[in-house]
Design an enzyme around this catalytic site. Structure first.
Site, PDB file in Angstrom:
ATOM      1  N   GLU A  58     -10.998  -1.585  -7.586  1.00  0.00           N
ATOM      2  CA  GLU A  58      -9.698  -0.337  -7.796  1.00  0.00           C
ATOM      3  C   GLU A  58      -9.857   0.248  -9.087  1.00  0.00           C
ATOM      4  O   GLU A  58      -9.884   1.024  -9.518  1.00  0.00           O
ATOM      5  CB  GLU A  58      -8.156  -1.449  -7.696  1.00  0.00           C
ATOM      6  CG  GLU A  58      -6.806  -0.152  -7.699  1.00  0.00           C
ATOM      7  CD  GLU A  58      -5.545  -0.219  -8.340  1.00  0.00           C
ATOM      8  OE1 GLU A  58      -5.742  -1.551  -9.366  1.00  0.00           O
ATOM      9  OE2 GLU A  58      -4.748   0.032  -7.142  1.00  0.00           O
ATOM     10  N   TRP A  80      -4.057   0.457  -0.888  1.00  0.00           N
ATOM     11  CA  TRP A  80      -3.845   1.666  -0.857  1.00  0.00           C
ATOM     12  C   TRP A  80      -4.037   2.832  -0.369  1.00  0.00           C
ATOM     13  O   TRP A  80      -3.292   3.829  -0.052  1.00  0.00           O
ATOM     14  CB  TRP A  80      -5.096   3.061  -1.929  1.00  0.00           C
ATOM     15  CG  TRP A  80      -4.922   2.288  -3.540  1.00  0.00           C
ATOM     16  CD1 TRP A  80      -5.399   1.881  -4.240  1.00  0.00           C
ATOM     17  CD2 TRP A  80      -3.636   3.438  -4.285  1.00  0.00           C
ATOM     18  NE1 TRP A  80      -4.774   1.981  -5.975  1.00  0.00           N
ATOM     19  CE2 TRP A  80      -3.236   3.138  -6.020  1.00  0.00           C
ATOM     20  CE3 TRP A  80      -2.407   4.240  -4.219  1.00  0.00           C
ATOM     21  CZ2 TRP A  80      -2.656   3.478  -6.746  1.00  0.00           C
ATOM     22  CZ3 TRP A  80      -1.603   4.867  -5.056  1.00  0.00           C
ATOM     23  CH2 TRP A  80      -1.789   4.378  -5.842  1.00  0.00           C
ATOM     24  N   TYR A  94      -4.845   8.494 -10.098  1.00  0.00           N
ATOM     25  CA  TYR A  94      -5.320   8.320 -11.340  1.00  0.00           C
ATOM     26  C   TYR A  94      -6.653   8.339 -12.585  1.00  0.00           C
ATOM     27  O   TYR A  94      -6.719   9.624 -12.808  1.00  0.00           O
ATOM     28  CB  TYR A  94      -5.251   6.409 -11.307  1.00  0.00           C
ATOM     29  CG  TYR A  94      -4.273   5.884 -12.198  1.00  0.00           C
ATOM     30  CD1 TYR A  94      -2.989   5.987 -12.484  1.00  0.00           C
ATOM     31  CD2 TYR A  94      -3.340   5.585 -10.398  1.00  0.00           C
ATOM     32  CE1 TYR A  94      -1.851   5.678 -11.915  1.00  0.00           C
ATOM     33  CE2 TYR A  94      -2.303   4.975 -10.275  1.00  0.00           C
ATOM     34  CZ  TYR A  94      -1.300   4.849 -11.427  1.00  0.00           C
ATOM     35  OH  TYR A  94      -0.199   4.314 -10.966  1.00  0.00           O
ATOM     36  N   CYS A 146       2.548   5.155 -11.990  1.00  0.00           N
ATOM     37  CA  CYS A 146       3.096   4.322 -12.485  1.00  0.00           C
ATOM     38  C   CYS A 146       2.817   3.844 -13.825  1.00  0.00           C
ATOM     39  O   CYS A 146       3.822   3.789 -14.382  1.00  0.00           O
ATOM     40  CB  CYS A 146       3.341   3.022 -11.063  1.00  0.00           C
ATOM     41  SG  CYS A 146       4.400   3.079  -9.872  1.00  0.00           S
ATOM     42  N   ARG A 175       6.611   3.180 -15.684  1.00  0.00           N
ATOM     43  CA  ARG A 175       8.021   3.722 -15.739  1.00  0.00           C
ATOM     44  C   ARG A 175       8.638   2.979 -14.591  1.00  0.00           C
ATOM     45  O   ARG A 175       9.592   3.268 -14.573  1.00  0.00           O
ATOM     46  CB  ARG A 175       7.180   5.732 -15.618  1.00  0.00           C
ATOM     47  CG  ARG A 175       6.899   5.475 -14.083  1.00  0.00           C
ATOM     48  CD  ARG A 175       6.984   7.224 -12.950  1.00  0.00           C
ATOM     49  NE  ARG A 175       6.344   6.850 -12.345  1.00  0.00           N
ATOM     50  CZ  ARG A 175       7.290   6.916 -11.049  1.00  0.00           C
ATOM     51  NH1 ARG A 175       7.768   6.461 -10.740  1.00  0.00           N
ATOM     52  NH2 ARG A 175       6.473   6.789  -9.855  1.00  0.00           N
ATOM     53  N   ASP A 178       6.805  -2.831  -9.985  1.00  0.00           N
ATOM     54  CA  ASP A 178       7.461  -3.850  -8.553  1.00  0.00           C
ATOM     55  C   ASP A 178       7.230  -5.152  -9.184  1.00  0.00           C
ATOM     56  O   ASP A 178       5.417  -5.848  -8.716  1.00  0.00           O
ATOM     57  CB  ASP A 178       6.046  -3.094  -7.474  1.00  0.00           C
ATOM     58  CG  ASP A 178       6.736  -4.065  -6.471  1.00  0.00           C
ATOM     59  OD1 ASP A 178       6.489  -5.159  -6.468  1.00  0.00           O
ATOM     60  OD2 ASP A 178       6.117  -3.591  -5.166  1.00  0.00           O
TER      61      ASP A 178
HETATM   62  N1  FFO Z   1       3.268   0.466  -4.263  1.00  0.00           N
HETATM   63  C1  FFO Z   1       4.420  -0.282  -4.360  1.00  0.00           C
HETATM   64  N2  FFO Z   1       5.687  -0.862  -3.966  1.00  0.00           N
HETATM   65  N3  FFO Z   1       3.765  -1.505  -5.566  1.00  0.00           N
HETATM   66  C2  FFO Z   1       3.352  -1.314  -5.766  1.00  0.00           C
HETATM   67  O1  FFO Z   1       2.626  -2.046  -7.342  1.00  0.00           O
HETATM   68  C3  FFO Z   1       2.689   0.382  -6.112  1.00  0.00           C
HETATM   69  N4  FFO Z   1       0.751   0.170  -6.721  1.00  0.00           N
HETATM   70  C4  FFO Z   1      -0.107   1.001  -6.315  1.00  0.00           C
HETATM   71  C5  FFO Z   1       0.638   2.466  -6.017  1.00  0.00           C
HETATM   72  N5  FFO Z   1       1.903   1.791  -4.687  1.00  0.00           N
HETATM   73  C6  FFO Z   1       2.687   0.283  -4.477  1.00  0.00           C
HETATM   74  C7  FFO Z   1      -0.793  -0.004  -5.019  1.00  0.00           C
HETATM   75  N6  FFO Z   1      -0.608  -1.223  -5.640  1.00  0.00           N
HETATM   76  C8  FFO Z   1      -0.629  -4.392  -3.032  1.00  0.00           C
HETATM   77  C9  FFO Z   1      -1.088  -4.586  -3.983  1.00  0.00           C
HETATM   78  C10 FFO Z   1      -0.596  -3.527  -5.261  1.00  0.00           C
HETATM   79  C11 FFO Z   1      -0.617  -2.125  -4.773  1.00  0.00           C
HETATM   80  C12 FFO Z   1      -0.358  -2.529  -3.263  1.00  0.00           C
HETATM   81  C13 FFO Z   1      -0.885  -3.316  -2.570  1.00  0.00           C
HETATM   82  C14 FFO Z   1       0.114  -5.698  -2.269  1.00  0.00           C
HETATM   83  O2  FFO Z   1      -0.297  -5.096  -1.069  1.00  0.00           O
HETATM   84  N7  FFO Z   1      -0.629  -7.158  -2.948  1.00  0.00           N
HETATM   85  C15 FFO Z   1      -0.329  -8.016  -1.709  1.00  0.00           C
HETATM   86  C16 FFO Z   1      -2.034  -8.658  -1.462  1.00  0.00           C
HETATM   87  C17 FFO Z   1      -2.737  -7.781  -1.917  1.00  0.00           C
HETATM   88  C18 FFO Z   1      -4.546  -7.390  -1.837  1.00  0.00           C
HETATM   89  O3  FFO Z   1      -4.834  -7.455  -0.049  1.00  0.00           O
HETATM   90  O4  FFO Z   1      -5.436  -7.636  -1.741  1.00  0.00           O
HETATM   91  C19 FFO Z   1      -0.475  -9.879  -2.895  1.00  0.00           C
HETATM   92  O5  FFO Z   1      -0.490  -9.550  -3.825  1.00  0.00           O
HETATM   93  O6  FFO Z   1      -0.159 -10.412  -2.276  1.00  0.00           O
HETATM   94  C20 FFO Z   1       0.952  -0.249  -8.073  1.00  0.00           C
HETATM   95  O7  FFO Z   1       0.260  -0.089  -8.799  1.00  0.00           O
END
Ligand code: FFO
Length: 273
Positions: A58, A80, A94, A146, A175, A178
């Protein structure tokens, strides 16, 4: 990383229950700050296994100035997907703002290039800033940034303190955060970026300061949060960058090596869209 668990515990125990845009519901605190010493180890959360591969790709994708998920998909990264349109586009998020912020007279500003130039030529500057918060373009973005605004700071080398090179710190204003899913990614991403910038400017990475606006736990992560809070943090891993890279835009996935990472098992959680 104790600081991360402290944040999580603080919000879980003291936050207010609040509705949110996604309809999931959160527990939230407004205003919080963490300081991480990048010399104390690489700040990758150890109380669950974090997928560093996605984080590295990313960051490379941001630095390439890309805003279509194609590069991420080609590298097996799906974080994403939920926000992209049918063509894979996210709008001017970004990568676009970092590398080509549009000016009213039709030029484009490469904020990353400017930051590197400032650090090399005027490290005492108090204007070494990258903003993704482009007010005029927010309505065209799939999601407003964010992690919106970050600044670099250089303390001079001080051999008496054992600092033979200038010491580079980075502070981020986020700002909206999560805490369970996003924050471990955000911390590792900015820690890496600080280390990469330090290397190409011949400095040492010092502190990463993470400042939060709305720091929240989604209601459907509470079970995972309790499990994670019950775990004992482990020693931090080590991150080594390929020392031959001297151009911030030349880093490839293979230039990053993580060692001594022994986390607790992964904890699954649904992402709020
Ligand atoms: N949306 C939400 N609700 N929370 C966020 O932190 C963010 N983000 C961006 C944009 N949208 C967001 C996306 N970042 C995961 C991790 C970061 C993300 C989105 C999803 C996630 O599902 N992680 C899992 C699986 C990891 C993987 O597949 O590699 C995990 O960590 O268990 C903030 O920047």
């Amino acid at each position: 990383m104790k600081q991360y668990l402290d944040l999580m515990r603080h919000v879980y125990e003291n936050g207010v229950d609040k509705e949110d845009r996604t309809g999931t519901g959160t527990r939230s605190v407004f205003g919080y700050q963490m300081r991480l010493d990048l010399k104390a180890g690489f700040p990758l959360v150890t109380t669950k296994k974090v997928h560093l591969r996605s984080i590295i790709h990313e960051l490379i994708w941001f630095l390439r100035g890309e805003t279509n998920i194609r590069y991420l998909k080609e590298n097996g990264v799906s974080i994403w997907d939920e926000w992209a349109d049918e063509a894979g586009n996210l709008g001017p998020v970004y990568g676009s703002q970092w590398r080509s912020w549009p000016t009213p007279d039709g030029r484009h500003i490469d904020q990353i290039e400017q930051v590197i130039h400032s650090l090399k030529t005027n490290p005492d500057s108090r204007r070494i800033i990258v903003s993704a918060w482009n007010v005029a373009e927010i309505s065209h973005m799939a999601l407003p940034p964010c992690h919106a605004f970050f600044q670099f700071y250089v303390a001079p080398a001080d051999p008496r303190k054992g600092n033979n090179k200038p010491q580079l710190s980075c502070q981020l204003y986020q700002r909206s955060a999560d805490i369970f899913l996003g924050v471990p990614f955000n911390i590792a991403s900015y820690a890496l970026l600080t280390m990469m910038v330090a290397q190409v400017c011949d400095m040492e990475a010092a502190d990463f300061i993470h400042t939060f606006g709305d720091a929240h736990l989604y209601r459907n992560h509470f079970e995972q949060v309790e499990l994670q809070l019950s775990r004992e943090p482990r020693p931090l891993p080590m991150m080594t960058l390929n020392p031959s890279v001297t151009d911030i835009f030349a880093f490839k996935y293979e230039d990053f090596e993580l060692t001594d990472y022994h986390p607790h098992p992964h904890i699954k959680a649904p992402v709020a869209v």
